[in-house]
Design an enzyme around this catalytic site. Structure first.
Site, PDB file in Angstrom:
ATOM      1  CG  HIS A 245       6.417   0.199  -0.294  1.00  0.00           C
ATOM      2  ND1 HIS A 245       7.036   1.407  -0.524  1.00  0.00           N
ATOM      3  CD2 HIS A 245       6.663  -0.563  -1.391  1.00  0.00           C
ATOM      4  CE1 HIS A 245       7.625   1.377  -1.702  1.00  0.00           C
ATOM      5  NE2 HIS A 245       7.418   0.194  -2.249  1.00  0.00           N
TER       6      HIS A 245
ATOM      7  CB  ALA B 202       4.776  -1.138  -9.967  1.00  0.00           C
ATOM      8  CG  PHE B 203       6.802   4.900  -7.723  1.00  0.00           C
ATOM      9  CD1 PHE B 203       5.594   5.246  -7.124  1.00  0.00           C
ATOM     10  CD2 PHE B 203       7.744   5.889  -7.925  1.00  0.00           C
ATOM     11  CE1 PHE B 203       5.336   6.556  -6.740  1.00  0.00           C
ATOM     12  CE2 PHE B 203       7.506   7.203  -7.543  1.00  0.00           C
ATOM     13  CZ  PHE B 203       6.296   7.536  -6.942  1.00  0.00           C
ATOM     14  CD  GLU B 204      10.662   3.081 -10.389  1.00  0.00           C
ATOM     15  OE1 GLU B 204      10.888   3.715  -9.346  1.00  0.00           O
ATOM     16  OE2 GLU B 204      10.319   1.872 -10.398  1.00  0.00           O
TER      17      GLU B 204
ATOM     18  CG  PHE C  42      -3.859  -1.714 -13.930  1.00  0.00           C
ATOM     19  CD1 PHE C  42      -3.038  -0.674 -13.547  1.00  0.00           C
ATOM     20  CD2 PHE C  42      -4.158  -2.701 -13.008  1.00  0.00           C
ATOM     21  CE1 PHE C  42      -2.518  -0.616 -12.260  1.00  0.00           C
ATOM     22  CE2 PHE C  42      -3.643  -2.654 -11.721  1.00  0.00           C
ATOM     23  CZ  PHE C  42      -2.825  -1.610 -11.343  1.00  0.00           C
TER      24      PHE C  42
ATOM     25  CD  GLU D 157       6.099  -8.854   8.034  1.00  0.00           C
ATOM     26  OE1 GLU D 157       6.608  -8.130   8.912  1.00  0.00           O
ATOM     27  OE2 GLU D 157       6.378 -10.051   7.888  1.00  0.00           O
TER      28      GLU D 157
ATOM     29  CG  PHE E 295      10.535  -5.189  -7.262  1.00  0.00           C
ATOM     30  CD1 PHE E 295      11.806  -5.016  -6.751  1.00  0.00           C
ATOM     31  CD2 PHE E 295       9.521  -5.573  -6.407  1.00  0.00           C
ATOM     32  CE1 PHE E 295      12.073  -5.209  -5.408  1.00  0.00           C
ATOM     33  CE2 PHE E 295       9.769  -5.772  -5.066  1.00  0.00           C
ATOM     34  CZ  PHE E 295      11.053  -5.594  -4.559  1.00  0.00           C
TER      35      PHE E 295
ATOM     36  NE  ARG F 221      -4.989 -12.021  -8.803  1.00  0.00           N
ATOM     37  CZ  ARG F 221      -4.928 -12.519  -7.569  1.00  0.00           C
ATOM     38  NH1 ARG F 221      -3.794 -13.024  -7.110  1.00  0.00           N
ATOM     39  NH2 ARG F 221      -5.993 -12.529  -6.795  1.00  0.00           N
TER      40      ARG F 221
ATOM     41  CB  VAL G 221       4.706  -8.501  -9.942  1.00  0.00           C
ATOM     42  CG1 VAL G 221       4.228  -9.445  -8.857  1.00  0.00           C
ATOM     43  CG2 VAL G 221       4.680  -9.183 -11.305  1.00  0.00           C
TER      44      VAL G 221
END
Length: 154
Positions: free
Chosen positions: A89, A56-58, A114, A86, A22, A128, A81
């Site tokens: 989440h 990232a959740f995975e 991390f 808005e 993502f 970054r 990333v």
């Protein structure tokens, strides 16, 4: 008195990179920066595993799969990333992913760095990822290797 310190060397290290897809171009930059750093620091291509996941959740469940796979990794770099939107989440994902990565590192006594950018906007995320300033993929790999070497010495 003894002092222990690791050095960032990939020689004889087996390392994995788990990178989310993502926010693609930025995530790709993190993964390629980490991989290139591994090779530049003396790592062999056949000792580097790269796993790409949707978001990232995975990352944490994929880390757990690698940690229980029977392959002995010396370190793992988690790349991703997260860009604030808005809704809330971002906050939920960032909090859960960072907490679980830390828990897995302690539970398995393995350096897991991390290298997940948490940024307020796309421009900050690119900064970054090495466009202007530090590169979180590069620094994450260097830290992972330094910690892996330190763990060998302890």
């Amino acid at each position: 008195m003894k002092t222990f310190k690791g050095i960032a060397s990939a020689k004889d290290m087996r390392v994995a990179i788990v990178g989310s897809c993502f926010n693609g171009p930025i995530a790709d930059a993190l993964v390629s920066g980490a991989a290139q750093t591994f090779l530049e620091l003396g790592g062999a291509e056949d000792r580097l595993t790269i796993v790409r996941v949707p978001g990232a959740f995975e990352i944490p469940c994929t880390l757990k799969k690698l940690l229980t796979s029977g392959i002995e990794y010396h370190a793992i770099v988690a790349c991703g990333v997260l860009i604030k939107g808005e809704t809330t989440h971002y906050d939920h994902i960032a909090d859960q992913v960072s907490a679980r990565i830390s828990e897995l590192s302690v539970e398995y006594n393995l350096p897991i760095t991390f290298s997940i950018i948490t940024a307020p906007c796309v421009d900050s995320a690119w900064q970054r990822a090495g466009i202007k300033g530090s590169h979180l993929g590069v620094s994450g790999m260097r830290t992972a290797l330094e910690m892996a070497d330190l763990f060998k010495k302890l």
